[in-house]
Enzyme design. Sequence first.
Site, mmCIF file in Angstrom:
data_model
loop_
_atom_site.group_PDB
_atom_site.id
_atom_site.type_symbol
_atom_site.label_atom_id
_atom_site.label_comp_id
_atom_site.label_asym_id
_atom_site.label_seq_id
_atom_site.Cartn_x
_atom_site.Cartn_y
_atom_site.Cartn_z
ATOM 1 N N CYS A 234 10.329 0.342 5.552
ATOM 2 C CA CYS A 234 10.374 1.836 4.544
ATOM 3 C C CYS A 234 11.616 2.100 4.571
ATOM 4 O O CYS A 234 12.158 2.330 3.493
ATOM 5 C CB CYS A 234 9.387 2.920 5.325
ATOM 6 S SG CYS A 234 7.843 2.097 5.033
HETATM 7 N N1 LIG Z 1 3.999 -0.074 7.277
HETATM 8 C C1 LIG Z 1 4.280 1.269 7.206
HETATM 9 O O1 LIG Z 1 4.655 2.032 8.067
HETATM 10 C C2 LIG Z 1 4.177 1.577 5.748
HETATM 11 C C3 LIG Z 1 4.009 2.979 5.642
HETATM 12 C C4 LIG Z 1 3.925 3.564 4.245
HETATM 13 C C5 LIG Z 1 3.886 2.731 3.253
HETATM 14 N N2 LIG Z 1 4.008 1.317 3.433
HETATM 15 C C6 LIG Z 1 3.841 0.266 2.005
HETATM 16 O O2 LIG Z 1 2.644 0.121 2.176
HETATM 17 C C7 LIG Z 1 2.425 -1.424 1.561
HETATM 18 C C8 LIG Z 1 2.177 -2.423 2.468
HETATM 19 O O3 LIG Z 1 2.866 -2.312 3.695
HETATM 20 P P1 LIG Z 1 2.190 -3.067 5.126
HETATM 21 O O4 LIG Z 1 3.080 -2.549 6.245
HETATM 22 O O5 LIG Z 1 0.836 -3.057 5.443
HETATM 23 O O6 LIG Z 1 2.669 -4.587 4.820
HETATM 24 P P2 LIG Z 1 2.273 -5.748 5.579
HETATM 25 O O7 LIG Z 1 3.220 -6.775 5.455
HETATM 26 O O8 LIG Z 1 1.844 -5.447 6.970
HETATM 27 O O9 LIG Z 1 0.741 -6.280 5.148
HETATM 28 C C9 LIG Z 1 0.616 -6.595 3.699
HETATM 29 C C10 LIG Z 1 -0.452 -7.586 3.687
HETATM 30 O O10 LIG Z 1 -0.753 -7.823 2.350
HETATM 31 C C11 LIG Z 1 -1.211 -9.362 2.185
HETATM 32 N N3 LIG Z 1 -1.013 -9.751 0.876
HETATM 33 C C12 LIG Z 1 0.213 -9.956 0.038
HETATM 34 N N4 LIG Z 1 0.019 -10.544 -1.193
HETATM 35 C C13 LIG Z 1 -1.386 -10.346 -1.021
HETATM 36 C C14 LIG Z 1 -2.399 -10.523 -2.324
HETATM 37 N N5 LIG Z 1 -1.874 -11.086 -3.340
HETATM 38 N N6 LIG Z 1 -3.622 -10.513 -2.123
HETATM 39 C C15 LIG Z 1 -4.045 -10.063 -0.912
HETATM 40 N N7 LIG Z 1 -3.433 -9.900 0.278
HETATM 41 C C16 LIG Z 1 -2.020 -9.994 -0.024
HETATM 42 C C17 LIG Z 1 -0.216 -10.070 3.281
HETATM 43 O O11 LIG Z 1 -0.594 -11.122 3.680
HETATM 44 C C18 LIG Z 1 -0.151 -9.020 4.445
HETATM 45 O O12 LIG Z 1 -1.266 -9.211 5.292
HETATM 46 C C19 LIG Z 1 4.062 -1.593 1.329
HETATM 47 O O13 LIG Z 1 4.140 -1.010 -0.102
HETATM 48 C C20 LIG Z 1 4.776 -0.797 2.244
HETATM 49 O O14 LIG Z 1 6.033 -0.399 1.854
HETATM 50 C C21 LIG Z 1 4.130 0.754 4.798
#
Ligand SMILES: NC(=O)c1ccc[n+]([C@@H]2O[C@H](COP(=O)([O-])OP(=O)(O)OC[C@H]3O[C@@H](n4cnc5c(N)ncnc54)[C@H](O)[C@@H]3O)[C@@H](O)[C@H]2O)c1
Length: 380
Positions: A234
């Site tokens: 992030c």
């Molecule tokens: N982790 C945090 O603290 C946080 C906080 C706020 C916002 N975000 C945002 O949220 C979003 C997701 O982050 P995250 O931390 O959950 O990521 P992550 O990498 O933990 O998880 C994302 C998941 O999406 C899956 N994925 C990827 N492409 C896919 C597709 N085409 N179809 C289905 N599944 C798919 C991956 O296999 C993975 O399990 C990002 O934009 C991130 O910037 C994250």
Amino acid sequence: MKVAIIGQGYVGSALGIAANEAGHDVLGIDIDSKRRSELASSIGYPVSADYSSVQGSDVVVIAVPTPLNEKREPDLTFLESACKSLAAVLKSSVLVVNESTSYPGTLRNVIAPILGDVHLYAAAPERIDPANEKWGIENTPRLVSGLSSEATSKALDFYRSFCEEVVAVSTPEVAEAAKLFENTFRQVNIALVNEFAQIAQALGISTFETLGAAATKPYGFMPFLPSIGVGGHCIPVDPSYLSFAAEKVGVEASFINLANNVNASMPEYLAARISELLGGSVSGKTIQVAGISYKAGVADTRESPALKLISLLRGAGAKVSWHDQVVGEWNGESSTPLSSVDLGVIATAHEGVDYSAWKNEKTMVIDVSTSSNTGWPKFL
Ligand SMILES: NC(=O)c1ccc[n+]([C@@H]2O[C@H](COP(=O)([O-])OP(=O)(O)OC[C@H]3O[C@@H](n4cnc5c(N)ncnc54)[C@H](O)[C@@H]3O)[C@@H](O)[C@H]2O)c1
């Protein structure tokens, strides 16, 4: 409501659990089989790779990675690919909500065109803070806005079913920009304090005493702590989405770019300070780094500045091992018990680490983490 959540990572699974507990009929979709089996026993709803089971949902939420590419520009390939998979199965109108972080205009100009006119669209960027015990999905206010008033109203209903406070804003672009600005605010302030720490060190003034003194001002000041830099996906990433959007409209985001550079260069600064501390060279010295994830209490090593420090020290000839019981394994290496070394570096201070091996051996230790609980004087 029947809720499908695309992406079952940190964000998607947390949302799935909250929505499931609120009584919704939740289905998770994730393309990663390892992730699906990890979740199988720990969450109370099904997770599948089969997009066709999304048909018939009332709400589809997208929570997929939005990283940076090699040029450190937005990489929306996961988001676009998820939308294309959805477009192939979503025939009748559904509310599609994007929670993934991206630049303003992503919902309107990237997601909606791939999925078509038939659906309702809203942005509700996730603000979750890993390992934060006070603020979670239920009590962190949620920003919501749709491309139409019907989309906004349906998205508000959905989020109000499990969030205490849902804030409607006038456009999805405001919600998308607010998410980026919040994390850019942290990046800029962390960079400022990291720069101040270097100034204070060179002036021979205690950084921490100065920060504590400044924090006695009851208004107009918010304390941030110096550290080895920023990590995770992030703080080091989101500001670049904002500067990318700025540059697209002809505005140079010089302040953001400077903050990115100051924080990204902290491992170099610390590697140089460590070298000074060890007599001008780290070559042949034994160094152990405690805590290699980007934040205490989490196992995530993405963009972790501790890894950059390790690589710099190894590049300069030091024999570097690491200890991190939360991470355990990284890049084919394993956590090693704390032992007698020329220098111990606390990069990330996980709770419950027993530093007695270093204490007993009278190992020289520096603490460059944001924790104030390790008992060692801060290096900065
Ligand atoms: N982790 C945090 O603290 C946080 C906080 C706020 C916002 N975000 C945002 O949220 C979003 C997701 O982050 P995250 O931390 O959950 O990521 P992550 O990498 O933990 O998880 C994302 C998941 O999406 C899956 N994925 C990827 N492409 C896919 C597709 N085409 N179809 C289905 N599944 C798919 C991956 O296999 C993975 O399990 C990002 O934009 C991130 O910037 C994250």
